[in-house]
Design a protein around this motif. Structure first.
Motif, PDB file in Angstrom:
ATOM      1  N   ARG A 171      15.592 -20.408   7.135  1.00 56.56           N
ATOM      2  CA  ARG A 171      15.941 -20.069   5.757  1.00 56.56           C
ATOM      3  C   ARG A 171      16.652 -18.723   5.631  1.00 56.56           C
ATOM      4  NH1 ARG A 171      10.232 -22.780   3.851  1.00 56.56           N
ATOM      5  NH2 ARG A 171      10.985 -24.915   4.122  1.00 56.56           N
ATOM      6  N   ARG A 185      -2.694 -14.960   1.279  1.00 59.47           N
ATOM      7  CA  ARG A 185      -2.521 -16.372   0.925  1.00 59.47           C
ATOM      8  C   ARG A 185      -3.227 -17.265   1.953  1.00 59.47           C
ATOM      9  NH1 ARG A 185      -1.258 -16.468  -4.386  1.00 59.47           N
ATOM     10  NH2 ARG A 185       0.868 -15.729  -4.855  1.00 59.47           N
ATOM     11  N   THR A 239       6.002 -23.839   4.839  1.00 56.93           N
ATOM     12  CA  THR A 239       6.209 -22.455   4.439  1.00 56.93           C
ATOM     13  C   THR A 239       5.554 -21.551   5.474  1.00 56.93           C
ATOM     14  OG1 THR A 239       4.162 -22.255   3.163  1.00 56.93           O
ATOM     15  CG2 THR A 239       6.103 -23.132   2.006  1.00 56.93           C
ATOM     16  N   ALA A 240       5.822 -20.259   5.375  1.00 52.14           N
ATOM     17  CA  ALA A 240       5.156 -19.313   6.266  1.00 52.14           C
ATOM     18  C   ALA A 240       3.645 -19.410   6.122  1.00 52.14           C
ATOM     19  CB  ALA A 240       5.635 -17.889   5.976  1.00 52.14           C
ATOM     20  N   SER A 254       1.811 -22.125   4.878  1.00 53.57           N
ATOM     21  CA  SER A 254       1.255 -23.421   5.294  1.00 53.57           C
ATOM     22  C   SER A 254       1.219 -23.548   6.814  1.00 53.57           C
ATOM     23  CB  SER A 254       2.063 -24.577   4.687  1.00 53.57           C
ATOM     24  OG  SER A 254       3.352 -24.692   5.277  1.00 53.57           O
ATOM     25  N   ASP A 307       6.845 -15.902   2.391  1.00 52.82           N
ATOM     26  CA  ASP A 307       7.184 -16.719   1.232  1.00 52.82           C
ATOM     27  C   ASP A 307       7.423 -15.862  -0.005  1.00 52.82           C
ATOM     28  OD1 ASP A 307       6.671 -18.867   2.915  1.00 52.82           O
ATOM     29  OD2 ASP A 307       4.615 -19.102   2.219  1.00 52.82           O
ATOM     30  N   GLN A 308       6.720 -14.738  -0.072  1.00 49.28           N
ATOM     31  CA  GLN A 308       6.819 -13.831  -1.220  1.00 49.28           C
ATOM     32  C   GLN A 308       6.824 -12.389  -0.721  1.00 49.28           C
ATOM     33  OE1 GLN A 308       3.088 -15.600  -2.864  1.00 49.28           O
ATOM     34  NE2 GLN A 308       4.198 -15.624  -4.807  1.00 49.28           N
ATOM     35  N   THR A 367       1.454 -12.721   3.031  1.00 53.08           N
ATOM     36  CA  THR A 367       1.176 -14.018   3.642  1.00 53.08           C
ATOM     37  C   THR A 367      -0.288 -14.100   4.055  1.00 53.08           C
ATOM     38  OG1 THR A 367       3.442 -13.997   4.488  1.00 53.08           O
ATOM     39  CG2 THR A 367       1.949 -15.636   5.426  1.00 53.08           C
ATOM     40  N   THR A 415       9.689 -13.456   7.612  1.00 49.57           N
ATOM     41  CA  THR A 415      10.141 -14.450   6.634  1.00 49.57           C
ATOM     42  C   THR A 415       8.993 -14.868   5.726  1.00 49.57           C
ATOM     43  OG1 THR A 415       9.747 -16.168   8.303  1.00 49.57           O
ATOM     44  CG2 THR A 415      12.006 -15.340   8.083  1.00 49.57           C
TER      45      THR A 415
END
Length: 323
Positions: free
Chosen positions: A147, A96, A53-54, A56, A87-88, A93, A85
């Motif tokens: 994605r 997170r 993910t962006a 991770s 994740d939310q 990001t 991009t």
């Protein structure tokens, strides 16, 4: 009194394990390895796996940068993540990443400037350090363009890849030798916004949210705007093309990279190129290339490094740093 500068103290990068070659794309699209290489210089790209993910990928790159600098998450005052991009939609990001790293102090936020995102984020982080609002900053580009691609559109899906790159900036008192980030220069022109865009967002359920690009038009603007931004950075520091040791450009297209290098009169061996293996990783491309060239020994302490990028918006900019 000496001026406070931002020193590039750490470098990191992450690329997904899965590699997609041109031949693999040619097996399901009306294209070929020769067609892709001839127009872009791209031979392969890394594509995010199910667990990538962006966040991770950004965390992996950030940890490497901190380790390189001999720093810990407790040393991080600010985290700026350049991404198109996430994740939310929110939380960002960056926060997170802050949680995953265990960086319990400071603050974080995301920045969206497409492929110019890293240059923009670097400029913001540098400003925070120069103003005294932060003593250090993680600047990360993290993208999962796979994605948002239309994998049936050979004009766009062959161009992009996934990955994350990071630098760790620390405050230093410049002793007059011009160490650290010397200057950054940002530009945008919204009248060209429809040349490169994503046709949807969280609030637009009527659109598929795929990347769309008028490639010829983007190319037409790229070399001129990037070259002007490069000259602007050099002029601001009373430097010339001959002073530049390394060009670390956004990795969009080898022909664009070669065009800017020619205008700088820089030989190919002084230009860091990863587009052949990474494709266009948008905001992650410059820090990924920088990480590679620092770790393999090409870029040495004291080298003058010029970075530049152009992306959707159109946005573009440059940054000049002495490592």
């Amino acid at each position: 009194m000496t001026a406070k500068r931002s020193l590039l103290s750490g470098f990191g990068g992450y690329l997904p394990e899965r590699i997609v070659t041109n031949d693999e794309l040619a097996s399901r699209l009306d294209t070929s390895d020769d067609w892709i290489r001839g127009r872009t210089g791209i031979g392969q790209r890394h594509v995010a796996g199910e667990g990538d993910t962006a966040v991770s990928m950004a965390v992996q790159a950030a940890r490497q940068a901190l380790d390189y600098a001999g720093a810990t998450p407790d040393d991080v005052d600010a985290i700026i993540v350049a991404t198109s991009t996430p994740d939310q939609a929110f939380p960002s990001t960056a926060v997170r990443v802050q949680a995953e790293l265990g960086a319990t102090s400071g603050f974080g936020f995301d920045l969206a400037a497409a492929c110019s995102g890293f240059i923009y984020a670097l400029s913001m982080a540098d400003s925070l350090i120069r103003s005294g609002q932060a003593r250090s900053a993680l600047v990360i580009g993290s993208e999962v363009y796979s994605r948002i691609l239309d994998w049936s559109d050979r004009g766009t899906c062959v161009l992009f890849g996934d990955g994350a790159g990071a630098v760790f900036l620390t405050a230093t008192q410049d002793a007059g030798e011009g160490t650290g980030i010397l200057s950054t220069h940002l530009h945008s022109d919204g009248q060209y916004g429809d040349l490169l865009y994503v046709d949807g967002a969280t609030g637009r359920h009527d659109m598929p949210a795929h990347l769309r690009m008028q490639g010829r038009e983007v190319f037409r603007h790229a070399v001129g705007k990037l070259s002007a931004s490069v000259d602007e950075a050099l002029a601001a520091n009373n430097l010339t093309h001959a002073d530049v040791k390394w060009l670390v450009p956004h990795q969009a297209n080898l022909r664009i990279i070669d065009g800017v290098a020619r205008k700088l009169a820089l030989p190919a061996e002084r230009v860091v190129v990863t587009v052949d293996r990474h494709a266009n990783t948008s905001a992650a491309s410059i820090p990924l290339a920088l990480n590679e060239a620092v770790r393999d020994g090409r870029i040495q302490k004291g080298d003058l490094v010029l970075m530049e990028a152009l992306g959707g918006g159109l946005t573009w900019g440059s940054a000049l740093a002495r490592l």
